[in-house]
Design a protein around this motif. Sequence first.
Motif, PDB file in Angstrom:
ATOM      1  N   GLU A 119      65.647  32.177  53.708  1.00  0.00           N
ATOM      2  CA  GLU A 119      66.031  31.196  55.123  1.00  0.00           C
ATOM      3  C   GLU A 119      65.530  31.536  56.282  1.00  0.00           C
ATOM      4  O   GLU A 119      65.018  30.962  57.186  1.00  0.00           O
ATOM      5  CB  GLU A 119      67.409  30.696  55.008  1.00  0.00           C
ATOM      6  CG  GLU A 119      67.836  29.643  53.758  1.00  0.00           C
ATOM      7  CD  GLU A 119      68.210  30.808  52.554  1.00  0.00           C
ATOM      8  OE1 GLU A 119      68.319  30.411  51.459  1.00  0.00           O
ATOM      9  OE2 GLU A 119      68.387  31.979  52.621  1.00  0.00           O
ATOM     10  N   LEU A 120      65.758  32.989  56.471  1.00  0.00           N
ATOM     11  CA  LEU A 120      65.300  33.449  57.879  1.00  0.00           C
ATOM     12  C   LEU A 120      63.927  34.167  57.996  1.00  0.00           C
ATOM     13  O   LEU A 120      63.544  33.982  58.948  1.00  0.00           O
ATOM     14  CB  LEU A 120      66.379  34.443  58.318  1.00  0.00           C
ATOM     15  CG  LEU A 120      67.875  34.020  58.859  1.00  0.00           C
ATOM     16  CD1 LEU A 120      68.735  33.303  57.902  1.00  0.00           C
ATOM     17  CD2 LEU A 120      68.457  35.266  59.381  1.00  0.00           C
TER      18      LEU A 120
ATOM     19  N   ILE B 109      66.587  40.750  62.714  1.00  0.00           N
ATOM     20  CA  ILE B 109      67.226  40.716  63.706  1.00  0.00           C
ATOM     21  C   ILE B 109      68.493  40.187  63.485  1.00  0.00           C
ATOM     22  O   ILE B 109      69.740  40.793  64.291  1.00  0.00           O
ATOM     23  CB  ILE B 109      66.644  39.306  64.721  1.00  0.00           C
ATOM     24  CG1 ILE B 109      65.287  39.880  65.023  1.00  0.00           C
ATOM     25  CG2 ILE B 109      67.518  38.973  66.031  1.00  0.00           C
ATOM     26  CD1 ILE B 109      64.319  38.784  65.696  1.00  0.00           C
ATOM     27  N   ALA B 110      68.911  39.423  62.601  1.00  0.00           N
ATOM     28  CA  ALA B 110      70.391  39.172  62.219  1.00  0.00           C
ATOM     29  C   ALA B 110      71.416  40.210  61.560  1.00  0.00           C
ATOM     30  O   ALA B 110      72.238  40.573  61.946  1.00  0.00           O
ATOM     31  CB  ALA B 110      70.413  38.080  61.289  1.00  0.00           C
ATOM     32  N   LYS B 111      70.349  41.168  61.007  1.00  0.00           N
ATOM     33  CA  LYS B 111      71.077  42.302  60.336  1.00  0.00           C
ATOM     34  C   LYS B 111      71.472  43.158  61.572  1.00  0.00           C
ATOM     35  O   LYS B 111      72.511  43.767  61.577  1.00  0.00           O
ATOM     36  CB  LYS B 111      70.183  43.015  59.450  1.00  0.00           C
ATOM     37  CG  LYS B 111      70.075  42.600  58.123  1.00  0.00           C
ATOM     38  CD  LYS B 111      71.594  42.426  57.398  1.00  0.00           C
ATOM     39  CE  LYS B 111      71.544  41.996  55.932  1.00  0.00           C
ATOM     40  NZ  LYS B 111      72.868  41.864  55.416  1.00  0.00           N
TER      41      LYS B 111
ATOM     42  N   ARG C  76      80.102  43.586  61.512  1.00  0.00           N
ATOM     43  CA  ARG C  76      80.446  42.458  60.434  1.00  0.00           C
ATOM     44  C   ARG C  76      79.149  42.544  59.324  1.00  0.00           C
ATOM     45  O   ARG C  76      78.011  42.849  59.767  1.00  0.00           O
ATOM     46  CB  ARG C  76      80.461  41.165  60.936  1.00  0.00           C
ATOM     47  CG  ARG C  76      81.814  40.940  62.130  1.00  0.00           C
ATOM     48  CD  ARG C  76      83.097  41.374  61.643  1.00  0.00           C
ATOM     49  NE  ARG C  76      83.479  40.475  60.482  1.00  0.00           N
ATOM     50  CZ  ARG C  76      84.424  40.836  59.447  1.00  0.00           C
ATOM     51  NH1 ARG C  76      85.185  42.014  59.522  1.00  0.00           N
ATOM     52  NH2 ARG C  76      84.729  40.046  58.451  1.00  0.00           N
ATOM     53  N   PRO C  77      79.463  42.061  58.310  1.00  0.00           N
ATOM     54  CA  PRO C  77      78.067  42.115  57.295  1.00  0.00           C
ATOM     55  C   PRO C  77      77.132  41.036  57.812  1.00  0.00           C
ATOM     56  O   PRO C  77      76.065  41.120  57.327  1.00  0.00           O
ATOM     57  CB  PRO C  77      79.114  41.963  55.955  1.00  0.00           C
ATOM     58  CG  PRO C  77      80.324  41.354  56.157  1.00  0.00           C
ATOM     59  CD  PRO C  77      80.803  41.831  57.549  1.00  0.00           C
ATOM     60  N   ARG C  78      77.741  39.860  58.563  1.00  0.00           N
ATOM     61  CA  ARG C  78      76.824  39.040  58.709  1.00  0.00           C
ATOM     62  C   ARG C  78      77.059  38.422  60.000  1.00  0.00           C
ATOM     63  O   ARG C  78      78.396  38.562  60.432  1.00  0.00           O
ATOM     64  CB  ARG C  78      76.924  37.685  57.686  1.00  0.00           C
ATOM     65  CG  ARG C  78      76.274  36.623  58.192  1.00  0.00           C
ATOM     66  CD  ARG C  78      76.584  35.583  57.009  1.00  0.00           C
ATOM     67  NE  ARG C  78      77.798  34.977  57.370  1.00  0.00           N
ATOM     68  CZ  ARG C  78      78.452  34.156  56.760  1.00  0.00           C
ATOM     69  NH1 ARG C  78      78.077  33.934  55.342  1.00  0.00           N
ATOM     70  NH2 ARG C  78      79.377  33.304  56.821  1.00  0.00           N
ATOM     71  N   PHE C  79      76.160  38.120  60.957  1.00  0.00           N
ATOM     72  CA  PHE C  79      76.317  37.339  62.322  1.00  0.00           C
ATOM     73  C   PHE C  79      76.100  35.930  62.051  1.00  0.00           C
ATOM     74  O   PHE C  79      74.869  35.728  62.043  1.00  0.00           O
ATOM     75  CB  PHE C  79      75.357  37.916  63.297  1.00  0.00           C
ATOM     76  CG  PHE C  79      75.824  37.858  64.818  1.00  0.00           C
ATOM     77  CD1 PHE C  79      76.514  36.643  65.147  1.00  0.00           C
ATOM     78  CD2 PHE C  79      75.522  38.887  65.627  1.00  0.00           C
ATOM     79  CE1 PHE C  79      76.696  36.521  66.511  1.00  0.00           C
ATOM     80  CE2 PHE C  79      75.645  38.575  67.082  1.00  0.00           C
ATOM     81  CZ  PHE C  79      76.422  37.559  67.548  1.00  0.00           C
ATOM     82  N   SER C  80      77.121  35.230  61.735  1.00  0.00           N
ATOM     83  CA  SER C  80      76.786  33.821  61.310  1.00  0.00           C
ATOM     84  C   SER C  80      75.938  32.872  62.145  1.00  0.00           C
ATOM     85  O   SER C  80      75.056  32.142  61.903  1.00  0.00           O
ATOM     86  CB  SER C  80      78.127  32.972  61.010  1.00  0.00           C
ATOM     87  OG  SER C  80      78.811  33.587  60.179  1.00  0.00           O
TER      88      SER C  80
END
Length: 181
Positions: A15-16, A23-25, A33-37
């Motif tokens: 999706e990204l 960038i999100a990782k 955190r495992p994810r930056f919502s």
Amino acid sequence: MSPSPAGIPPGGFKELGPVNWVIAKVGARGIRRPRFSLMNVLGQHRLLFPVWLPLSAYLLYAGKLSRRDAETVILRVGHLRDCEYELQQHRRLARSRGLDAAFQAKVFEGPDAEGLTERERVLITATDEFVVTRGVSAQTWRALAGHYTRAQLIEFCMLAAQYDGLAATITTLQVPLDFPD
């Protein structure tokens, strides 16, 4: 009451796309955190996200307002907009910038909270007016201008607008919280 499902669920690599996924990782590592919502939702707009991100990062990390003042504005906007996601992220960041729990409680209480400096009262009042009335009264503006440069005044408006719009976006898209608290 159980939480409602996300308006747009956080996406993954598919999706990204590769750039926004990286960038999100990196962002997720930054908040441990495992994810930056927020990034995993906004990053699904593959062109808008990398354009929006530098402005957001500038206002948050490199602006002309002190980091303390920027966090005061952001916390107040999050409180006024009842945006738990914004508050959850920025309560943590604000602590790392010297805004302890007692000061944050004063920000949430508002400009009449005991123990605020005149500058802090004016900053919170200006934030309230900006968010609630979409402007700042002449009296409040004069008081604000007594504490800040012209560039800082412009930045105050952009910061308050950025986080007000972000709170509305987060709420509308129902971005899930990143932390269990």
